[in-house]
Scaffold this active site. Structure first.
Site, PDB file in Angstrom:
ATOM      1  N   ASN A  14       0.841  -1.215   0.000  1.00  0.00           N
ATOM      2  CA  ASN A  14       0.000   0.000   0.000  1.00  0.00           C
ATOM      3  C   ASN A  14       0.870   1.255   0.000  1.00  0.00           C
ATOM      4  OD1 ASN A  14      -3.070  -0.499   0.158  1.00  0.00           O
ATOM      5  ND2 ASN A  14      -2.202  -2.069   1.486  1.00  0.00           N
ATOM      6  N   HIS A 110      -8.499  -1.068   5.546  1.00  0.00           N
ATOM      7  CA  HIS A 110      -8.896  -2.360   6.116  1.00  0.00           C
ATOM      8  C   HIS A 110      -9.390  -3.263   4.984  1.00  0.00           C
ATOM      9  CE1 HIS A 110     -10.162  -5.146   9.194  1.00  0.00           C
ATOM     10  NE2 HIS A 110     -11.250  -5.357   8.470  1.00  0.00           N
TER      11      HIS A 110
HETATM   12  C1  GRF Z   1      -3.309  -4.925   3.805  1.00  0.00           C
HETATM   13  O1  GRF Z   1      -4.105  -6.030   3.528  1.00  0.00           O
HETATM   14  C2  GRF Z   1      -4.112  -3.890   4.539  1.00  0.00           C
HETATM   15  O2  GRF Z   1      -5.447  -3.862   4.186  1.00  0.00           O
HETATM   16  C3  GRF Z   1      -3.979  -4.326   5.970  1.00  0.00           C
HETATM   17  O3  GRF Z   1      -2.652  -4.830   6.064  1.00  0.00           O
HETATM   18  C4  GRF Z   1      -2.192  -5.252   4.779  1.00  0.00           C
HETATM   19  C5  GRF Z   1      -0.915  -4.486   4.498  1.00  0.00           C
HETATM   20  O4  GRF Z   1      -0.259  -4.902   3.360  1.00  0.00           O
HETATM   21  N1  GRF Z   1      -4.303  -3.247   6.870  1.00  0.00           N
HETATM   22  P1  GRF Z   1       0.990  -4.053   2.826  1.00  0.00           P
HETATM   23  O5  GRF Z   1       2.026  -3.995   3.941  1.00  0.00           O
HETATM   24  O6  GRF Z   1       0.513  -2.695   2.422  1.00  0.00           O
HETATM   25  O7  GRF Z   1       1.488  -4.849   1.658  1.00  0.00           O
END
Ligand code: GRF
Length: 207
Positions: A14, A110
Site C-alpha cells: 500500500n 482495512h
Molecule cells: C493490507 O491487507 C491492509 O489492508 C492491511 O494490512 C495489509 C498491508 O499490506 N491493513 P501491505 O504492507 O501494504 O502490503
C-alpha cells in the site's frame, strides 16, 4: 502540499501504491515526509529508502515500558510535521494521545467492507479466512478515519471485490489488494489533499 507520515509493519504494497500514485500523478499536491515502522525487517522500509523517503524504525520491544515507546512514536511522527497520518498495514496499537491529537487526520486501510469482518482480532489473513468461512460472495476494502475504537471511524471510500469459487485466504487477500486497496488508498489521499473530504455528524461527505 499535503504532508504524509505513513506507518507500516510489513510488505508495504500500500505504501508502494502511494509512492507510485505520487510519481504518476494519480495523487497530486502531496509528499511523503516520513515512513515509520515498528518492525525493522519490514520490506516497506526498503521501498521507502529506494524512493528516497526518510524512514524511521522504533520497536516496542526495545523499550522497557510501553509508554516510553508511545512517547517516542509520537515524537518521531511529530518531527515530520504531518498533515495526515496514513496507516498502511500498521500493526501498532496507536497511543491514545496520538488519536486525540490528530482527529480526522489519521486514515487506515482495512481489507473488508466495514462493518463486516472488522474490529479486534481482524487483521491480516484472519479477515479473509473469516470471510471465506462465512461464505460471502463479495468482500472488498475500506479506507476510514481512525478514532478511539477499532475500525469504527468514519468511512471514506469502499470498493467491493468478488469472491471466487476455490479462493484461499491468500488468493482473496491478493485480489482485494490489487482490485481495491491499491486503488482506494491513493484515491482517498488525493481527495483529502484537495480538501474534498468533510466529516459531518460522524459521516464522510465527498464535496
Ligand atoms: C493490507 O491487507 C491492509 O489492508 C492491511 O494490512 C495489509 C498491508 O499490506 N491493513 P501491505 O504492507 O501494504 O502490503
Amino acid at each position: 502540499m499535503l504532508k504524509l507520515a505513513v506507518c507500516v509493519s510489513g510488505g508495504g504494497t500500500n505504501l508502494q501504491a502511494i509512492i507510485d500514485g505520487i510519481a504518476d500523478g494519480t495523487i497530486t499536491d502531496t509528499e511523503i515526509s516520513l515512513v515509520f515502522s515498528n518492525n525493522k525487517n519490514a520490506y516497506a522500509i526498503e521501498r521507502a529508502k529506494k524512493a528516497g523517503i526518510r524512514a524511521e524504525v522504533r520497536s516496542p520491544k526495545d523499550y522497557e515500558k510501553r509508554e516510553d515507546f508511545n512517547k517516542e512514536f509520537l515524537a518521531v511522527l511529530k518531527s515530520a510535521n504531518p498533515d495526515l497520518i496514513v496507516l498502511a498495514g500498521c500493526l501498532v496499537v496507536l497511543p491514545k494521545e496520538l488519536i486525540d491529537e490528530y482527529p480526522n487526520k489519521i486514515i487506515n486501510i482495512h481489507p473488508s467492507l466495514i462493518p463486516a469482518f472488522c474490529g479486534k482480532g481482524f487483521y491480516g489473513l484472519k479477515v479473509h479466512e473469516k470471510a471465506l468461512e462465512r461464505g460471502v460472495k463479495v468482500s472488498g476494502a475500506t479506507v476510514h478515519f481512525v478514532d478511539a475504537g477499532t475500525d469504527t471511524g468514519p468511512i471514506i471510500l469502499q470498493k467491493p471485490v468478488m469472491v471466487e469459487e476455490n479462493d484461499t485466504p491468500e488468493v482473496l487477500q491478493r485480489r482485494i489488494m490489487e482490485q481495491a486497496e491499491w486503488k482506494i488508498m491513493p484515491e482517498a489521499i488525493n481527495l483529502i489533499a484537495h480538501n474534498k473530504v468533510k466529516v459531518v455528524d460522524g459521516k464522510v461527505k465527498i464535496v
